[in-house]
Design a protein around this motif. Structure first.
Motif, PDB file in Angstrom:
ATOM      1  N   ALA A  99       0.835  -1.204   0.000  1.00 21.32           N
ATOM      2  CA  ALA A  99       0.000   0.000   0.000  1.00 21.32           C
ATOM      3  C   ALA A  99       0.871   1.256   0.000  1.00 21.32           C
ATOM      4  N   ILE A 100       1.966   1.224   0.742  1.00 27.28           N
ATOM      5  CA  ILE A 100       2.877   2.376   0.787  1.00 27.28           C
ATOM      6  C   ILE A 100       3.478   2.627  -0.586  1.00 27.28           C
ATOM      7  N   ALA A 101       3.897   1.555  -1.263  1.00 27.34           N
ATOM      8  CA  ALA A 101       4.497   1.701  -2.587  1.00 27.34           C
ATOM      9  C   ALA A 101       3.497   2.306  -3.573  1.00 27.34           C
ATOM     10  N   GLU A 102       2.243   1.872  -3.492  1.00 29.41           N
ATOM     11  CA  GLU A 102       1.218   2.426  -4.386  1.00 29.41           C
ATOM     12  C   GLU A 102       0.963   3.890  -4.057  1.00 29.41           C
ATOM     13  N   TRP A 103       0.916   4.226  -2.776  1.00 33.85           N
ATOM     14  CA  TRP A 103       0.714   5.618  -2.375  1.00 33.85           C
ATOM     15  C   TRP A 103       1.852   6.490  -2.889  1.00 33.85           C
ATOM     16  N   GLU A 104       3.076   6.010  -2.746  1.00 32.13           N
ATOM     17  CA  GLU A 104       4.242   6.774  -3.198  1.00 32.13           C
ATOM     18  C   GLU A 104       4.178   7.030  -4.707  1.00 32.13           C
ATOM     19  N   GLY A 105       3.689   6.049  -5.447  1.00 31.34           N
ATOM     20  CA  GLY A 105       3.579   6.212  -6.888  1.00 31.34           C
ATOM     21  C   GLY A 105       2.633   7.336  -7.282  1.00 31.34           C
ATOM     22  N   ILE A 106       1.633   7.589  -6.441  1.00 31.96           N
ATOM     23  CA  ILE A 106       0.664   8.651  -6.710  1.00 31.96           C
ATOM     24  C   ILE A 106       1.160  10.003  -6.215  1.00 31.96           C
ATOM     25  N   TRP A 107       1.753  10.026  -5.021  1.00 35.11           N
ATOM     26  CA  TRP A 107       2.002  11.289  -4.334  1.00 35.11           C
ATOM     27  C   TRP A 107       3.423  11.822  -4.425  1.00 35.11           C
ATOM     28  N   SER A 108       4.353  11.062  -4.926  1.00 35.04           N
ATOM     29  CA  SER A 108       5.738  11.551  -4.993  1.00 35.04           C
ATOM     30  C   SER A 108       5.851  12.789  -5.890  1.00 35.04           C
ATOM     31  N   GLU A 109       5.018  12.877  -6.918  1.00 25.13           N
ATOM     32  CA  GLU A 109       5.046  14.051  -7.787  1.00 25.13           C
ATOM     33  C   GLU A 109       4.068  15.125  -7.323  1.00 25.13           C
ATOM     34  N   LYS A 110       2.947  14.711  -6.745  1.00 25.06           N
ATOM     35  CA  LYS A 110       1.942  15.679  -6.316  1.00 25.06           C
ATOM     36  C   LYS A 110       2.392  16.459  -5.083  1.00 25.06           C
ATOM     37  N   ALA A 111       3.309  15.891  -4.305  1.00 25.69           N
ATOM     38  CA  ALA A 111       3.757  16.520  -3.061  1.00 25.69           C
ATOM     39  C   ALA A 111       5.278  16.686  -3.089  1.00 25.69           C
ATOM     40  N   PRO A 112       5.774  17.690  -3.800  1.00 21.41           N
ATOM     41  CA  PRO A 112       7.222  17.855  -3.957  1.00 21.41           C
ATOM     42  C   PRO A 112       7.970  18.158  -2.668  1.00 21.41           C
ATOM     43  N   SER A 113       7.265  18.535  -1.599  1.00 19.58           N
ATOM     44  CA  SER A 113       7.943  18.814  -0.327  1.00 19.58           C
ATOM     45  C   SER A 113       8.284  17.548   0.447  1.00 19.58           C
ATOM     46  N   LEU A 114       7.857  16.393  -0.048  1.00 21.01           N
ATOM     47  CA  LEU A 114       8.071  15.149   0.684  1.00 21.01           C
ATOM     48  C   LEU A 114       9.545  14.867   0.974  1.00 21.01           C
ATOM     49  N   PRO A 115      10.470  15.010   0.014  1.00 19.73           N
ATOM     50  CA  PRO A 115      11.885  14.775   0.340  1.00 19.73           C
ATOM     51  C   PRO A 115      12.406  15.708   1.437  1.00 19.73           C
ATOM     52  N   LYS A 116      11.970  16.963   1.418  1.00 18.09           N
ATOM     53  CA  LYS A 116      12.413  17.919   2.434  1.00 18.09           C
ATOM     54  C   LYS A 116      11.908  17.511   3.810  1.00 18.09           C
ATOM     55  N   LEU A 117      10.662  17.026   3.874  1.00 18.53           N
ATOM     56  CA  LEU A 117      10.122  16.579   5.152  1.00 18.53           C
ATOM     57  C   LEU A 117      10.846  15.331   5.638  1.00 18.53           C
ATOM     58  N   ARG A 118      11.140  14.426   4.727  1.00 14.28           N
ATOM     59  CA  ARG A 118      11.860  13.211   5.114  1.00 14.28           C
ATOM     60  C   ARG A 118      13.261  13.545   5.619  1.00 14.28           C
ATOM     61  N   LYS A 119      13.896  14.522   5.011  1.00 19.65           N
ATOM     62  CA  LYS A 119      15.205  14.953   5.493  1.00 19.65           C
ATOM     63  C   LYS A 119      15.100  15.527   6.897  1.00 19.65           C
ATOM     64  N   ALA A 120      14.043  16.291   7.142  1.00 21.09           N
ATOM     65  CA  ALA A 120      13.835  16.861   8.472  1.00 21.09           C
ATOM     66  C   ALA A 120      13.621  15.759   9.500  1.00 21.09           C
ATOM     67  N   VAL A 121      12.854  14.723   9.131  1.00 15.87           N
ATOM     68  CA  VAL A 121      12.628  13.602  10.061  1.00 15.87           C
ATOM     69  C   VAL A 121      13.947  12.895  10.342  1.00 15.87           C
ATOM     70  N   ALA A 122      14.782  12.698   9.323  1.00 19.68           N
ATOM     71  CA  ALA A 122      16.078  12.045   9.535  1.00 19.68           C
ATOM     72  C   ALA A 122      16.932  12.834  10.509  1.00 19.68           C
ATOM     73  N   GLU A 123      16.875  14.165  10.396  1.00 21.43           N
ATOM     74  CA  GLU A 123      17.635  15.016  11.306  1.00 21.43           C
ATOM     75  C   GLU A 123      17.076  14.916  12.721  1.00 21.43           C
ATOM     76  N   ILE A 124      15.751  14.813  12.834  1.00 21.66           N
ATOM     77  CA  ILE A 124      15.130  14.666  14.159  1.00 21.66           C
ATOM     78  C   ILE A 124      15.564  13.347  14.789  1.00 21.66           C
ATOM     79  N   LYS A 125      15.592  12.300  13.997  1.00 19.32           N
ATOM     80  CA  LYS A 125      15.994  10.993  14.511  1.00 19.32           C
ATOM     81  C   LYS A 125      17.450  10.999  14.951  1.00 19.32           C
ATOM     82  N   GLY A 126      18.266  11.784  14.247  1.00 20.64           N
ATOM     83  CA  GLY A 126      19.693  11.802  14.551  1.00 20.64           C
ATOM     84  C   GLY A 126      20.080  12.760  15.655  1.00 20.64           C
ATOM     85  N   SER A 127      19.139  13.582  16.080  1.00 20.97           N
ATOM     86  CA  SER A 127      19.473  14.589  17.109  1.00 20.97           C
ATOM     87  C   SER A 127      19.439  13.996  18.507  1.00 20.97           C
TER      88      SER A 127
END
Length: 328
Positions: free
Chosen positions: A300-328
């Protein structure tokens, strides 16, 4: 006293009276969909009281919960015309108008409530609010949230495969609809106040909900199978009508921003503090609980990503922020 002196005295008194009446006094209206017991509504009431006190009674805010002013789509239309001053809206409705906000609903974007809280207070998330004036005619003040999302069902629910064909209540917006369609469920939009009766009469089979609402509204009385999945966070955004905002003074803008943001942060803190306790409370009830992970929802996640990866261009930036939160 001569007539001339009398008129002068009256005019002076009237002028003095006018000077004591605030020229910019406003009676604002704030709408939201949650009922009075919900934490979002309580925050709206606290915001109204704070503004009244800090403005010395100059401003008042009337709060209209439980969709009294219409559903969220209707309230957004009112905000755009200036007929409604402010609202606490699910980011769900915002994403229907500004798809980039759908990035905040990426399945398993965060692992837990602490990461969700940190992300919504991050620069990556607040930068999204800059799109609202031009894209939706709204001024975004800040985020609140509810807890992470879980699934409850009237029938067997051991994992995602048991959602196949189930009529599952969702908040009406595309990112969560697409996620549940990918699981094989039949996502069914429905306002929160209608959910309990819909479960009771079999209109729906299951619900997408957070721990807090499950406990407040006792949905476990009608759906005693629970899948603890923490699959998605559920942000809320506080907004002001752009038409209303442009007519406010700098001082009033600052007052509304500061006060509303404080209450929105308090909402985040509330859910962050109670999430684990609420999970323990639910585990202590006479309901059947199973757990699911990111891997269980992989398809289900893979199918969702196929739809929303282009519709939501801020997703990589948010994922980077989460990675930084995890590493802090």
């Amino acid at each position: 006293m001569s007539m001339k002196r009398l008129m002068t005295s009256v005019m002076a008194g009237g002028l003095a009276l006018m000077m004591t009446v605030p020229a910019q006094a406003r009676d604002f209206r704030l709408g939201l969909i949650t009922p009075p017991p919900h934490r979002w509504t309580q925050a709206a009431e606290a915001f109204a009281e704070d503004v009244k006190q800090k403005s010395g009674g100059e401003h008042s805010i009337a709060v209209f919960p439980s969709q009294q002013l219409g559903n969220e789509a209707q309230m957004v239309q009112q905000l755009q015309t200036g007929a409604l001053d402010m609202a606490f809206l699910t980011v769900a409705e915002i994403s229907n108008r500004v798809p980039d906000f759908g990035a905040l609903y990426a399945p398993y974007l965060v692992d837990n409530i602490d990461q969700a809280a940190a992300l919504l207070k991050s620069e990556a998330a607040t930068d999204l609010l800059n799109q609202l004036p031009s894209e939706a005619g709204l001024v975004g003040v800040g985020y609140g949230m509810a807890g992470l999302r879980q699934v409850m069902s009237r029938d067997t629910l051991e994992g995602p495969s048991d959602l196949e064909g189930k009529k599952l209540r969702i908040t009406p917006f595309e990112p969560i609809r697409d996620f549940y369609k990918a699981t094989g469920a039949a996502p069914t939009p429905m306002p929160l106040p209608a959910v309990y009766d819909a479960l009771a009469n079999g209109q729906i089979d299951a619900i997408d909900m957070d721990f807090d609402s499950i406990l407040i509204f006792k949905f476990y009385d009608r759906s005693d199978k629970m899948l603890i999945s923490n699959h998605m966070m559920f942000p809320m955004v506080g907004v002001v009508s752009g038409r209303v905002w442009k007519d406010l003074s700098k001082e009033d803008r600052k007052l509304l921003q500061t006060s509303m943001r404080a209450q929105l942060d308090a909402v985040i803190d509330h859910f962050q503090a109670l999430e684990k306790k609420q999970e323990e409370e639910l585990r202590g009830l006479d309901i059947t609980i199973h757990e699911a992970t990111r891997e269980d929802f992989a398809d289900a996640i893979a199918e969702w990503e196929g739809i929303w990866s282009e519709k939501a261009p801020s997703l990589p930036k948010l994922r980077k922020a989460v990675a930084e939160i995890k590493g802090s």
